[in-house]
Design a protein around this motif. Structure first.
Motif, PDB file in Angstrom:
ATOM      1  N   PHE A  36       5.725 -51.323  79.064  1.00 32.08           N
ATOM      2  CA  PHE A  36       4.841 -50.234  79.486  1.00 32.08           C
ATOM      3  C   PHE A  36       3.788 -50.745  80.446  1.00 32.08           C
ATOM      4  O   PHE A  36       3.329 -50.045  81.319  1.00 32.08           O
ATOM      5  N   VAL A  46       2.263 -54.866  77.072  1.00 30.33           N
ATOM      6  CA  VAL A  46       3.129 -54.271  76.055  1.00 30.33           C
ATOM      7  C   VAL A  46       4.600 -54.336  76.474  1.00 30.33           C
ATOM      8  O   VAL A  46       5.036 -53.576  77.338  1.00 30.33           O
ATOM      9  N   PRO A  72       9.810 -52.407  61.300  1.00 32.38           N
ATOM     10  CA  PRO A  72       8.453 -51.913  61.075  1.00 32.38           C
ATOM     11  C   PRO A  72       7.984 -51.084  62.268  1.00 32.38           C
ATOM     12  O   PRO A  72       8.564 -51.154  63.349  1.00 32.38           O
ATOM     13  N   SER A  73       6.927 -50.317  62.080  1.00 26.60           N
ATOM     14  CA  SER A  73       6.511 -49.449  63.191  1.00 26.60           C
ATOM     15  C   SER A  73       5.950 -50.298  64.326  1.00 26.60           C
ATOM     16  O   SER A  73       5.375 -51.355  64.109  1.00 26.60           O
ATOM     17  N   GLY A  74       6.211 -49.856  65.533  1.00 31.59           N
ATOM     18  CA  GLY A  74       5.770 -50.591  66.713  1.00 31.59           C
ATOM     19  C   GLY A  74       6.795 -51.585  67.225  1.00 31.59           C
ATOM     20  O   GLY A  74       6.522 -52.313  68.183  1.00 31.59           O
ATOM     21  N   CYS A  75       7.996 -51.613  66.624  1.00 32.63           N
ATOM     22  CA  CYS A  75       8.971 -52.616  67.054  1.00 32.63           C
ATOM     23  C   CYS A  75       9.877 -52.093  68.164  1.00 32.63           C
ATOM     24  O   CYS A  75      10.784 -52.786  68.607  1.00 32.63           O
ATOM     25  N   GLY A  76       9.636 -50.864  68.617  1.00 35.84           N
ATOM     26  CA  GLY A  76      10.369 -50.371  69.779  1.00 35.84           C
ATOM     27  C   GLY A  76      11.550 -49.463  69.463  1.00 35.84           C
ATOM     28  O   GLY A  76      12.363 -49.179  70.339  1.00 35.84           O
ATOM     29  N   LYS A  77      11.614 -48.950  68.242  1.00 32.19           N
ATOM     30  CA  LYS A  77      12.737 -48.085  67.875  1.00 32.19           C
ATOM     31  C   LYS A  77      12.735 -46.802  68.699  1.00 32.19           C
ATOM     32  O   LYS A  77      13.753 -46.430  69.281  1.00 32.19           O
ATOM     33  N   SER A  78      11.557 -46.155  68.742  1.00 28.92           N
ATOM     34  CA  SER A  78      11.483 -44.905  69.516  1.00 28.92           C
ATOM     35  C   SER A  78      11.712 -45.174  71.002  1.00 28.92           C
ATOM     36  O   SER A  78      12.346 -44.369  71.691  1.00 28.92           O
ATOM     37  N   THR A  79      11.199 -46.293  71.465  1.00 28.82           N
ATOM     38  CA  THR A  79      11.377 -46.645  72.874  1.00 28.82           C
ATOM     39  C   THR A  79      12.864 -46.765  73.209  1.00 28.82           C
ATOM     40  O   THR A  79      13.331 -46.233  74.227  1.00 28.82           O
ATOM     41  N   ARG A 129      14.381 -43.320  73.334  1.00 26.45           N
ATOM     42  CA  ARG A 129      13.968 -42.548  74.511  1.00 26.45           C
ATOM     43  C   ARG A 129      14.630 -43.080  75.776  1.00 26.45           C
ATOM     44  O   ARG A 129      14.882 -42.321  76.712  1.00 26.45           O
ATOM     45  N   ALA A 167       7.686 -53.300  74.981  1.00 28.16           N
ATOM     46  CA  ALA A 167       8.108 -52.511  73.822  1.00 28.16           C
ATOM     47  C   ALA A 167       9.517 -52.891  73.389  1.00 28.16           C
ATOM     48  O   ALA A 167       9.855 -52.828  72.215  1.00 28.16           O
TER      49      ALA A 167
HETATM   50  N1  LIG Z   1       3.904 -44.470  76.590  1.00 29.77           N
HETATM   51  C1  LIG Z   1       3.517 -45.684  76.145  1.00 29.77           C
HETATM   52  N2  LIG Z   1       2.577 -46.394  76.815  1.00 29.77           N
HETATM   53  C2  LIG Z   1       2.188 -47.607  76.385  1.00 29.77           C
HETATM   54  N3  LIG Z   1       2.675 -48.219  75.299  1.00 29.77           N
HETATM   55  C3  LIG Z   1       3.613 -47.581  74.579  1.00 29.77           C
HETATM   56  C4  LIG Z   1       4.077 -46.265  74.952  1.00 29.77           C
HETATM   57  N4  LIG Z   1       5.014 -45.879  74.056  1.00 29.77           N
HETATM   58  C5  LIG Z   1       5.117 -46.878  73.158  1.00 29.77           C
HETATM   59  N5  LIG Z   1       4.284 -47.891  73.469  1.00 29.77           N
HETATM   60  C6  LIG Z   1       4.145 -49.149  72.725  1.00 29.77           C
HETATM   61  O1  LIG Z   1       5.412 -49.746  72.604  1.00 29.77           O
HETATM   62  C7  LIG Z   1       5.572 -50.340  71.333  1.00 29.77           C
HETATM   63  C8  LIG Z   1       6.799 -49.776  70.639  1.00 29.77           C
HETATM   64  O2  LIG Z   1       6.570 -48.418  70.357  1.00 29.77           O
HETATM   65  P1  LIG Z   1       7.646 -47.484  69.664  1.00 29.77           P
HETATM   66  O3  LIG Z   1       8.925 -47.594  70.388  1.00 29.77           O
HETATM   67  O4  LIG Z   1       7.073 -46.140  69.537  1.00 29.77           O
HETATM   68  O5  LIG Z   1       7.761 -48.164  68.222  1.00 29.77           O
HETATM   69  P2  LIG Z   1       8.427 -47.595  66.896  1.00 29.77           P
HETATM   70  O6  LIG Z   1       9.101 -46.322  67.183  1.00 29.77           O
HETATM   71  O7  LIG Z   1       9.377 -48.678  66.452  1.00 29.77           O
HETATM   72  O8  LIG Z   1       7.326 -47.451  65.891  1.00 29.77           O
HETATM   73  C9  LIG Z   1       4.294 -50.087  70.564  1.00 29.77           C
HETATM   74  O9  LIG Z   1       3.486 -51.243  70.644  1.00 29.77           O
HETATM   75  C10 LIG Z   1       3.671 -48.933  71.307  1.00 29.77           C
HETATM   76  O10 LIG Z   1       2.258 -49.000  71.212  1.00 29.77           O
END
Ligand SMILES: Nc1ncnc2c1ncn2[C@@H]1O[C@H](COP(=O)(O)OP(=O)(O)O)[C@@H](O)[C@H]1O
Ligand SMILES: [Mg+2]
Lengths: 293, 266
Positions: free
Chosen positions: B31, B35, B56-63, B66, B37
Motif C-alpha cells: 500500500f 505496508v 491472524p488479522s492484518g496478515c493480508g487475507k482480505s488484500t 480483493r 500487505a
Molecule cells: N487501503 C489500504 N491502505 C493502506 N493499508 C492497508 C489498506 N488495506 C489494508 N491495509 C493494510 O494491509 C495489511 C493487511 O490487511 P488485510 O488484508 O485487511 O488483512 P486481514 O484481512 O488478513 O486482516 C494490514 O496491515 C492493513 O493495515
C-alpha cells in the motif's frame, strides 16, 4: 403467514393504546384551556396590560374576523406561502445540486468549500437589504432571501449523506461490475435519502423565516406586512391572530414534510415498510405462483 | 525476433492447466513503502475446490481476496483468473463480506436481484431464480422482508443468495459469518458446504478460526503477518460430505495442531 400473525398482534395492542391516547389528549386540552382561562382573567382584570398581552378571546375574535369576514388574510397568506415554498424549492435544488457535484468530484468539492463555509458563517439574513436593493420590491427578493438562508441544510446534509457510504457496500457494487452512475443512483442517493430529508425539513422553516423577514424590510403584501400593520396600529389582538395563522402554516408545512419523509424514506418507518412489504408480495404473486398473506 | 516471440508465447501457455482457475506467482501488494500487505505469494487453485485462508488479522487475507476480485491492483508478480490476467472486476468472480452489505431500502428478493440489475435488464426468469436462491439459503417466506426485519444470520443468508445470483463460478468469502454467534455460524457453514456442492463453484474462504478453516476446505492456505506471507498450503484429506463429528477425530486435531504450529512460529 408471519405478516398475518403480526397483524393480529398489533390489533390486540391497539385497543388499550387508543384508550391511553384519548386520556392523554384530554389532559392536554384541559391544561391548555386552564392556561387560556388564567390568561383571560389576568387580562380582563388588568393584571397584565391588554395592550401588551391581549385576551385570548380578543385574539380569537380577531382571528375569526380575519379568516371568515374580512377574508383579505387569504391573499396575504397565499403570497407568503408562495414566497416560502418557492424559496425552499430553489434553495433546496441549488443546495442538493451543488452537494451532488461536490460529492462526485473531489476537486470541485475543494474549490467551493471555502465559499460555502464563508456563506455559512455569515448571518445570511444580513444580506436581505442587499438582495432587496438588487431585486426590487416584489416577491422575487423574498424568494431569493428564503433560498439563500435555506440552501445550507440540504447542501451539507446531502454532501454528508453521499460521502457517508459504507465502504464494503461500495466494494460490493464494484465487484458486481457496477458503473459510477449505477453506484450513484442505486447506492449513494438512497443511502443519503434519510439525512437529505432531515435537511429539507429544516430548510422549509428557514425559507418561511426568510420570506417574512423580507416582507418586514419592504413589501406591500404578505403576512409580514399584515403583522407590521397591526402592531404599528397597536392592534395587538390582530397581531397575535396573524402569529397564530403563521404557526398553523408552519405546522402544515412541517406535517407535509413528515408525510414526504414517510413516503420517500419508507424503510425507516415500520408501518409503511410493512405495507410496502405486503404490496410487493402481492405484485410478485404471479411470478412465484404462490399466494402471500 | 519472431522465433523468440513464439518461443515466449509457447513457454507462457505451456503451464496453463485448464483445471487451475486462480494462479498467482510472486504476487505482491504494497500500500506504501511501509505496508507490504502481501509479500510474494504463489499458489494455484483447482476448479471446484474449496480453499480456506487462515491467519491472524492484518496478515493480508482480505488484500489477497480483493486482488483476485479485481478490486485493487497488484504491485508486482502475476495473477491470473481463468487463464487471464486480472485487470478489474469480472462476472466470473463474486465476493461476499463479513457484513451483509444489504441495501436497507430493498426487500430481500430485490437485494438478491441487484447483480442482475447491474448487468442489464431483469427478466421473470431472473426473478424466479432469485426466489429459488432465497429458498436454497433457507429464507422461504422472507422474500419480501426488508433487511431491518431480518436477524444478522438471515441478512447474511440474503447476501449469500445475492452472491449466488451473480452466477459467478469463483466465490470469494471474506469471513462471511465472522460477526455471527457460534451456533449460527456453525449451521451456516454446513449449509454453505451443501450449497457450493450444489452449484459446483470454486471457493476461497477467509477465516481466522483454524477448525473452521480445516473443516470446510480441501486445502488450507496458512498466512502469517508483517509482512503478509503465505506460509504453507496444507492439504485436507477428509471425505465429503462432512459431518460435524469430524471435528472430534484425532486426524482432525492433528491437522489443527499442524496449522497452529505454522502460525505459532511467527
Ligand atoms: N487501503 C489500504 N491502505 C493502506 N493499508 C492497508 C489498506 N488495506 C489494508 N491495509 C493494510 O494491509 C495489511 C493487511 O490487511 P488485510 O488484508 O485487511 O488483512 P486481514 O484481512 O488478513 O486482516 C494490514 O496491515 C492493513 O493495515
Ligand atoms: Mg480482513
Amino acid at each position: 403467514m408471519s405478516l398475518a400473525t403480526d397483524g393480529n398482534l398489533s390489533m390486540t395492542d391497539v385497543a388499550p393504546a387508543r384508550g391511553r391516547l384519548i386520556g392523554q389528549v384530554a389532559r392536554h386540552i384541559a391544561l391548555f384551556l386552564a392556561v387560556m382561562l388564567v390568561w383571560e382573567f389576568a387580562s380582563t382584570y388588568e393584571l397584565v396590560d391588554p395592550l401588551i398581552l391581549p385576551r385570548p378571546s380578543a385574539i380569537a375574535t380577531a382571528l375569526v374576523n380575519m379568516v371568515l369576514y374580512q377574508g383579505t388574510v387569504w391573499f396575504h397568506l397565499g403570497v407568503t406561502l408562495w414566497e416560502a415554498v418557492a424559496g425552499f424549492v430553489i434553495g433546496s435544488v441549488i443546495g442538493i445540486g451543488l452537494a451532488v457535484a461536490a460529492g462526485l468530484n473531489e476537486s470541485f468539492r475543494r474549490y467551493i468549500s471555502p465559499y460555502i463555509i464563508a456563506l455559512q458563517v455569515t448571518p445570511r439574513i444580513a444580506l436581505a437589504p442587499i438582495v432587496i436593493a438588487w431585486l426590487g420590491f416584489g416577491m422575487m427578493p423574498k424568494i431569493a432571501i428564503g433560498a439563500l438562508i435555506c440552501f445550507f441544510p440540504p447542501f451539507i446534509n446531502t454532501l454528508t449523506g453521499l460521502l457517508n457510504v459504507d465502504e464494503d457496500a461500495n466494494e460490493m457494487f464494484r465487484s458486481l461490475g457496477a458503473k459510477k452512475r449505477q453506484i450513484f443512483f442505486s447506492l449513494m442517493l438512497p443511502n443519503a435519502m434519510p439525512i437529505i430529508m432531515a435537511g429539507l425539513k429544516t430548510a422549509i422553516s428557514l425559507a418561511l423565516i426568510g420570506a417574512i423577514v423580507g416582507e418586514f424590510i419592504s413589501a406591500s403584501e404578505g403576512m409580514g406586512v399584515l403583522m407590521q400593520r397591526y402592531t404599528f396600529a397597536l392592534n395587538m389582538a390582530s397581531s397575535f391572530a396573524v402569529l397564530v395563522i403563521l404557526t398553523v402554516m408552519g405546522y402544515a408545512l412541517f406535517v407535509l414534510m413528515e408525510w414526504a419523509d414517510n413516503w420517500l424514506v419508507y424503510w425507516r418507518h415500520d408501518t409503511r415498510m410493512t405495507a410496502i412489504s405486503r404490496k410487493k408480495a402481492r405484485a410478485w404473486a404471479g411470478i412465484i405462483g404462490r399466494r402471500q398473506a | 525476433m519472431n522465433a523468440i516471440a513464439s518461443h515466449l508465447v509457447a513457454a507462457s501457455t505451456s503451464h496453463i492447466d485448464p483445471d487451475i482457475v486462480i494462479s498467482a506467482r510472486d504476487l505482491v501488494k504494497a500500500f506504501n513503502s511501509q505496508v507490504v500487505a502481501l509479500d510474494r505469494a504463489s499458489f494455484d487453485i483447482k476448479r471446484g475446490s474449496f480453499v480456506s485462508l487462515v491467519g491472524p488479522s492484518g496478515c493480508g487475507k482480505s488484500t489477497l481476496l480483493r486482488l483476485v476480485a479485481g478490486l485493487i491492483g497488484k504491485s508486482a508478480g502475476e495473477l491470473s483468473v481463468l487463464g487471464h490476467g486480472v485487470s478489474g472486476p469480472s462476472h466470473e468472480v463474486g465476493m461476499m463480506f463479513q457484513r451483509p452489505t444489504l441495501l436497507e431500502w430493498r426487500t430481500a428478493v430485490e437485494n438478491v436481484l441487484l447483480p442482475t440489475e447491474v448487468q442489464g435488464t431483469t427478466t421473470d426468469a431472473d426473478r424466479k431464480r432469485a426466489i429459488e436462491l432465497l429458498q436454497l439459503v433457507g429464507l422461504k417466506d422472507f422474500e419480501f422482508s426488508f433487511p431491518r426485519q431480518l436477524s444478522g444470520g438471515m441478512q447474511q443468508r440474503v447476501a449469500l443468495a445475492r452472491l449466488l445470483q451473480t452466477g459467478a463460478n469463483i466465490l470469494l468469502l471474506d469471513e462471511p459469518f465472522g460477526a455471527l454467534d457460534e451456533f449460527t455460524r456453525e449451521r451456516l457453514n454446513l449449509e454453505l458446504l451443501r450449497i457450493v456442492d450444489d452449484v459446483d463453484a470454486t471457493v476461497l474462504f477467509v477465516t481466522h478460526n483454524i477448525s473452521e478453516a480445516i473443516f470446510l476446505a480441501d486445502q488450507v492456505m496458512v498466512m502469517t503477518p508483517r509482512p503478509g506471507r503465505l506460509a504453507k498450503i496444507v492439504d485436507v484429506p477428509f471425505e465429503r460430505p462432512r459431518e460435524i463429528g469430524l471435528m472430534q477425530t484425532p486426524e482432525f486435531n492433528r491437522l489443527v495442531g499442524e496449522v497452529r504450529s505454522i502460525l505459532g512460529g511467527h
